[in-house]
Design a protein around this motif. Structure first.
Motif, PDB file in Angstrom:
ATOM      1  N   VAL A  57      65.232  16.401  47.943  1.00  0.00           N
ATOM      2  CA  VAL A  57      64.884  15.132  47.758  1.00  0.00           C
ATOM      3  C   VAL A  57      65.815  14.489  46.665  1.00  0.00           C
ATOM      4  O   VAL A  57      66.455  13.430  46.797  1.00  0.00           O
ATOM      5  CB  VAL A  57      63.231  14.741  47.294  1.00  0.00           C
ATOM      6  CG1 VAL A  57      63.138  13.402  46.708  1.00  0.00           C
ATOM      7  CG2 VAL A  57      62.398  15.049  48.553  1.00  0.00           C
ATOM      8  N   ALA A  65      64.738  16.141  53.951  1.00  0.00           N
ATOM      9  CA  ALA A  65      65.653  15.209  53.040  1.00  0.00           C
ATOM     10  C   ALA A  65      66.776  16.031  53.408  1.00  0.00           C
ATOM     11  O   ALA A  65      67.793  15.273  53.175  1.00  0.00           O
ATOM     12  CB  ALA A  65      64.905  15.393  51.740  1.00  0.00           C
ATOM     13  N   TYR A 105      61.504  11.559  53.873  1.00  0.00           N
ATOM     14  CA  TYR A 105      60.342  12.467  53.907  1.00  0.00           C
ATOM     15  C   TYR A 105      60.460  13.622  52.623  1.00  0.00           C
ATOM     16  O   TYR A 105      61.331  14.231  52.625  1.00  0.00           O
ATOM     17  CB  TYR A 105      59.856  13.134  55.031  1.00  0.00           C
ATOM     18  CG  TYR A 105      58.617  13.731  55.375  1.00  0.00           C
ATOM     19  CD1 TYR A 105      57.399  12.813  54.917  1.00  0.00           C
ATOM     20  CD2 TYR A 105      58.141  14.860  55.483  1.00  0.00           C
ATOM     21  CE1 TYR A 105      55.989  13.136  55.020  1.00  0.00           C
ATOM     22  CE2 TYR A 105      56.928  15.408  55.632  1.00  0.00           C
ATOM     23  CZ  TYR A 105      55.825  14.498  55.264  1.00  0.00           C
ATOM     24  OH  TYR A 105      54.592  15.049  55.522  1.00  0.00           O
ATOM     25  N   HIS A 106      59.258  13.871  52.079  1.00  0.00           N
ATOM     26  CA  HIS A 106      59.328  14.855  50.853  1.00  0.00           C
ATOM     27  C   HIS A 106      59.129  16.405  51.366  1.00  0.00           C
ATOM     28  O   HIS A 106      59.343  17.224  50.468  1.00  0.00           O
ATOM     29  CB  HIS A 106      58.033  14.390  50.092  1.00  0.00           C
ATOM     30  CG  HIS A 106      56.724  14.700  50.669  1.00  0.00           C
ATOM     31  ND1 HIS A 106      56.322  13.844  51.343  1.00  0.00           N
ATOM     32  CD2 HIS A 106      55.973  15.817  50.458  1.00  0.00           C
ATOM     33  CE1 HIS A 106      55.069  14.328  51.853  1.00  0.00           C
ATOM     34  NE2 HIS A 106      54.996  15.470  51.135  1.00  0.00           N
ATOM     35  N   ASP A 107      58.889  16.641  52.607  1.00  0.00           N
ATOM     36  CA  ASP A 107      58.354  17.772  52.797  1.00  0.00           C
ATOM     37  C   ASP A 107      59.466  18.608  54.183  1.00  0.00           C
ATOM     38  O   ASP A 107      60.250  17.886  54.528  1.00  0.00           O
ATOM     39  CB  ASP A 107      56.991  18.011  53.485  1.00  0.00           C
ATOM     40  CG  ASP A 107      56.109  19.362  53.026  1.00  0.00           C
ATOM     41  OD1 ASP A 107      57.204  20.299  52.592  1.00  0.00           O
ATOM     42  OD2 ASP A 107      55.182  19.439  53.234  1.00  0.00           O
ATOM     43  N   TYR A 123      59.193   9.767  43.404  1.00  0.00           N
ATOM     44  CA  TYR A 123      59.334  11.003  42.649  1.00  0.00           C
ATOM     45  C   TYR A 123      61.056  10.953  42.376  1.00  0.00           C
ATOM     46  O   TYR A 123      61.150  11.287  41.001  1.00  0.00           O
ATOM     47  CB  TYR A 123      59.178  12.335  43.335  1.00  0.00           C
ATOM     48  CG  TYR A 123      59.526  13.444  42.810  1.00  0.00           C
ATOM     49  CD1 TYR A 123      58.801  14.176  41.811  1.00  0.00           C
ATOM     50  CD2 TYR A 123      60.705  14.083  43.011  1.00  0.00           C
ATOM     51  CE1 TYR A 123      59.261  15.381  41.059  1.00  0.00           C
ATOM     52  CE2 TYR A 123      61.196  15.242  42.511  1.00  0.00           C
ATOM     53  CZ  TYR A 123      60.494  15.939  41.516  1.00  0.00           C
ATOM     54  OH  TYR A 123      60.970  17.038  40.923  1.00  0.00           O
ATOM     55  N   SER A 124      61.984  11.042  43.261  1.00  0.00           N
ATOM     56  CA  SER A 124      63.097  11.020  42.794  1.00  0.00           C
ATOM     57  C   SER A 124      63.846   9.799  41.691  1.00  0.00           C
ATOM     58  O   SER A 124      64.499  10.207  40.752  1.00  0.00           O
ATOM     59  CB  SER A 124      64.068  10.815  43.973  1.00  0.00           C
ATOM     60  OG  SER A 124      63.870   9.740  44.785  1.00  0.00           O
ATOM     61  N   ARG A 182      51.728   8.547  51.884  1.00  0.00           N
ATOM     62  CA  ARG A 182      52.707   9.638  51.213  1.00  0.00           C
ATOM     63  C   ARG A 182      54.106   9.426  51.703  1.00  0.00           C
ATOM     64  O   ARG A 182      54.813  10.292  51.211  1.00  0.00           O
ATOM     65  CB  ARG A 182      52.315  11.217  51.387  1.00  0.00           C
ATOM     66  CG  ARG A 182      50.864  11.622  50.863  1.00  0.00           C
ATOM     67  CD  ARG A 182      50.676  13.058  50.852  1.00  0.00           C
ATOM     68  NE  ARG A 182      51.802  13.452  49.878  1.00  0.00           N
ATOM     69  CZ  ARG A 182      51.636  15.016  50.098  1.00  0.00           C
ATOM     70  NH1 ARG A 182      50.954  15.812  50.936  1.00  0.00           N
ATOM     71  NH2 ARG A 182      52.340  15.738  49.234  1.00  0.00           N
ATOM     72  N   GLN A 235      62.039  21.713  48.032  1.00  0.00           N
ATOM     73  CA  GLN A 235      61.696  20.237  48.365  1.00  0.00           C
ATOM     74  C   GLN A 235      62.170  19.321  47.287  1.00  0.00           C
ATOM     75  O   GLN A 235      62.634  18.362  47.488  1.00  0.00           O
ATOM     76  CB  GLN A 235      60.132  20.033  48.493  1.00  0.00           C
ATOM     77  CG  GLN A 235      59.497  20.262  49.918  1.00  0.00           C
ATOM     78  CD  GLN A 235      59.566  21.452  50.442  1.00  0.00           C
ATOM     79  OE1 GLN A 235      59.324  22.484  49.779  1.00  0.00           O
ATOM     80  NE2 GLN A 235      60.077  21.694  51.645  1.00  0.00           N
ATOM     81  N   SER A 257      56.385   8.818  48.894  1.00  0.00           N
ATOM     82  CA  SER A 257      56.274   9.569  47.495  1.00  0.00           C
ATOM     83  C   SER A 257      57.524  10.139  47.009  1.00  0.00           C
ATOM     84  O   SER A 257      57.725  10.428  45.765  1.00  0.00           O
ATOM     85  CB  SER A 257      55.171  10.918  47.676  1.00  0.00           C
ATOM     86  OG  SER A 257      55.573  11.565  48.792  1.00  0.00           O
ATOM     87  N   ALA A 258      58.331  10.571  48.177  1.00  0.00           N
ATOM     88  CA  ALA A 258      59.693  11.315  47.662  1.00  0.00           C
ATOM     89  C   ALA A 258      60.448  10.434  46.789  1.00  0.00           C
ATOM     90  O   ALA A 258      61.330  10.758  46.058  1.00  0.00           O
ATOM     91  CB  ALA A 258      60.608  11.827  48.975  1.00  0.00           C
TER      92      ALA A 258
END
Length: 654
Positions: A422, A59, A53-55, A399-400, A392, A418, A395-396
């Motif tokens: 991540v 992570a 999870y991104h938030d 992004y990574s 979402r 964050q 999303s992590a």
């Protein structure tokens, strides 16, 4: 757990809605368990995040469990050990195992809550209503489907209350100890238990009747913390805090520094009356958001009614609630609403008692209101389901993967919390020779200011970080960042490269020979210091691009080096100062000439400051239009540099 068993000190007194009304028989108990867990399990299982999870801290906790590392202070060893054990026992993906740990702790909390309400009221329907209301409350639900420590804390709290209600002091002591092992904030729970026992003879006789309870609590609290020094000593990748700060958790001083939250400094808590009143209002808003006004009113009325059924438990719940709220109100953490999870888990106890009271009430009012209370969890599901943004969840990962795909081997990345956690999680399987070095910029500042360089104590940590980054660049390393602090962007070039900025060394601020000061009329002048030039390039800049402020200062007094310079942005036509970087930040601050080498007065100091144009829709976005950049020194301002912010990238606008 549902069988009350024998009380520890003789036959138990009957009370309204007491234990004698509980379900009997093996078949009934199995049906009760199924009813208790089926609804919450379906709800949490269908919305569980199955990747990193991104938030929040998800992570970092996932990475700590995967690598046997140590997350941020105070470490939460119990959660890490449970997540690591679940991952290795069933071969799960680490983030899924950590998320599942939160979900299983939440289901256990629901079962314990329902057992508690059942033991108080004897009403199966009231117990189910209470448990499902907790499951459907927003923060508890949110914290149950991602990796976070708060549902585990709620489980320990409700377990302690449930076992005290069943007169099982040893199991209650075990839950209390596990609460401390999950987070030192459990010590406030222990203090509340002691205080309540002093105020209630029934509680005192129950809690102190079994001499084995105290050693059980102490052992459960202390043994998991042995993980911290062991991880520090033996883990190859023990985590940001140990690696960046060079902590040795086998040393008592470092371990205490870590557990006592000294890393966060004195700003972690604020006790001014104005702040506490503001935060009390925020807590109320969060409580209503989580449960809605009808559930809050039902819960409060039920907690009042609990005094008639179990005055000892009612007193204990009030003392725990007041103590937890007082501790949380002073905390300045940005994600404080997540910390409310254990405190808010007390309200559904009242919802369950209120439900039972209405069923037992004589007259038509109870028969009319009781179904409305039963429908509360279903209403909360419809109210909160859209708030759980399933879209979402990946999303992590995206992004990574995108950010790492453009990095050269062994690159260094300075990132915010964050992004750093991540990226750290995504790098866990990359072989060490090619593994990027992910650094959290806040901890890197701590390292420069508090631990490694004692000469930096008391100075600006932002400038200390800029010097650390410049040191990496001078070594020839490939350095990237996800952000730019004022000191960093004053002295380091940022070049957009995908989702990151590639950093390049900018020449150190230097003095040049120049004609006398009166050869050019200064734009701004204070004693010993005059601003000669101020420009922004490019003159037209689109979103997600870096604009650069350039200026030249005439320095005639050597004491003026280190003067604080404020830069600000004004929108043409309105004269309104536009926030830079954050909605509450109207200025970017840095020091003149720092971190450049010492210089003599009598020449011209040329410096640069860059700033990003956030994308449209960002909380810090700058609307398209004309702007002027200004400088403020010692209360005097000047506006001199004009530029235009475009709605789209240059060359692509319609």
């Amino acid at each position: 757990m549902l069988d009350p068993g024998e009380p520890i000190d003789g036959p138990q007194e009957s009370h309204p809605g007491g234990l004698d009304r509980g379900p009997e028989g093996t078949g009934n108990r199995h049906l009760v368990l199924l009813l208790f867990v089926l609804g919450p399990a379906i709800l949490l299982g269908s919305t569980l995040c199955r990747t990193v999870y991104h938030d929040f801290d998800s992570a970092e906790l996932s990475c700590a469990a995967a690598e046997f590392g140590v997350p941020h202070p105070p470490g939460s060893p119990l959660f890490v050990l449970l997540a690591a054990g679940l991952q290795r026992t069933f071969g799960l993906e680490p983030a899924l195992a950590a998320n599942l740990t939160s979900a299983l702790a939440a289901l256990a909390a629901v079962l314990l809550l329902q057992d508690l309400v059942l033991s108080i009221t004897g009403s199966l329907l009231a117990a189910i209503t209470a448990g499902w209301t907790l499951t459907a409350s927003f923060t508890f639900w949110f914290m149950a489907i991602v990796a976070e420590v708060y549902t585990l804390q709620a489980m320990c709290l409700l377990g302690m209350l449930a076992f005290l209600a069943r007169r099982r002091p040893r199991l209650a002591a075990l839950c209390l100890g596990l609460s401390i092992a999950n987070h030192p904030g459990g010590l406030f729970l222990a203090l509340a238990v002691v205080l309540a026992s002093l105020l209630s003879r029934d509680l005192r006789s129950l809690i102190w009747a079994d001499r084995a309870a105290l050693p059980i609590a102490a052992g459960a609290a202390l043994i998991p913390y042995l993980y911290l020094p062991l991880a520090s000593a033996f883990s190859v990748r023990p985590g940001f805090w140990i690696e960046e700060l060079g902590l040795d958790m086998t040393a008592a001083a470092d371990l205490w520094w870590f557990l006592s939250l000294q890393a966060y400094g004195s700003g972690q808590f604020q006790w001014s009356s104005a702040y506490l009143m503001e935060e009390a209002s925020y807590l109320t808003v969060c409580l209503v958001r989580d449960f809605s006004w009808p559930a809050v009113l039902a819960g409060l009325c039920g907690l009042v009614a609990l005094r008639r059924r179990r005055p000892d438990l009612a007193l204990l719940i009030v003392v725990i609630g007041v103590g937890q709220a007082a501790h949380l109100l002073g905390n300045t953490a940005a994600d404080k609403f997540t910390m409310f999870t254990p405190l808010f888990a007390l309200l559904p106890i009242g919802v369950g008692v209120a439900c039972a009271e209405l069923f037992e009430a004589k007259g038509g009012t109870g028969r009319f209101l009781a179904p409305l209370v039963i429908l509360l969890p279903f209403y909360l599901v419809t109210l909160h389901f859209d708030s759980v943004d399933l879209s979402r969840y990946d999303s992590a990962v995206k992004y990574s993967q995108t950010a790492l795909s453009r990095l050269p081997p062994r690159a260094t990345v300075y990132a915010g919390w964050q992004a750093a956690t991540v990226l750290r999680y995504a790098c866990r399987d990359i072989p060490e020779p090619d593994r990027p070095r992910i650094r959290h910029h806040g901890i890197a500042m701590l390292r420069a200011r508090l631990r490694q360089d004692r000469a930096e104590e008391g100075r600006d940590a932002d400038r200390a970080l800029a010097r650390a980054v410049r040191g990496d660049l001078l070594k020839g390393e490939a350095v990237f960042s996800t952000f730019g602090t004022p000191a960093m962007v004053s002295h380091i070039n940022r070049i957009p490269d995908g989702l990151l900025y590639r950093l390049q060394p900018r020449r150190s601020p230097s003095l040049k020979d120049f004609a006398p000061v009166d050869a050019a009329r200064p734009l701004l002048q204070v004693p010993g210091l005059a601003l000669l030039k101020l420009t922004v390039v490019p003159a037209r800049v689109g979103p997600l691009r870096v604009a650069r402020l350039r200026y030249a200062w005439s320095v005639t007094d050597p004491s003026r080096f280190g003067t604080e310079i404020k830069t600000f942005l004004v929108q043409d036509g309105s004269g309104r100062v536009v926030p830079l970087g954050h909605e509450s930040s109207l200025f970017q601050r840095h020091r003149l000439g720092d971190p450049g080498p010492p210089a003599e007065a009598g020449g011209i100091l040329e410096e640069e400051l860059d700033f990003s144009i956030p994308p449209a829709g960002s909380p810090t976005s700058i609307p398209p239009g004309g702007y002027r950049m200004g400088v403020e020194v010692e209360g005097r301002r000047v506006l001199a540099a004009s530029f235009v912010v475009l709605a789209t990238e240059p060359g692509t606008e319609p």
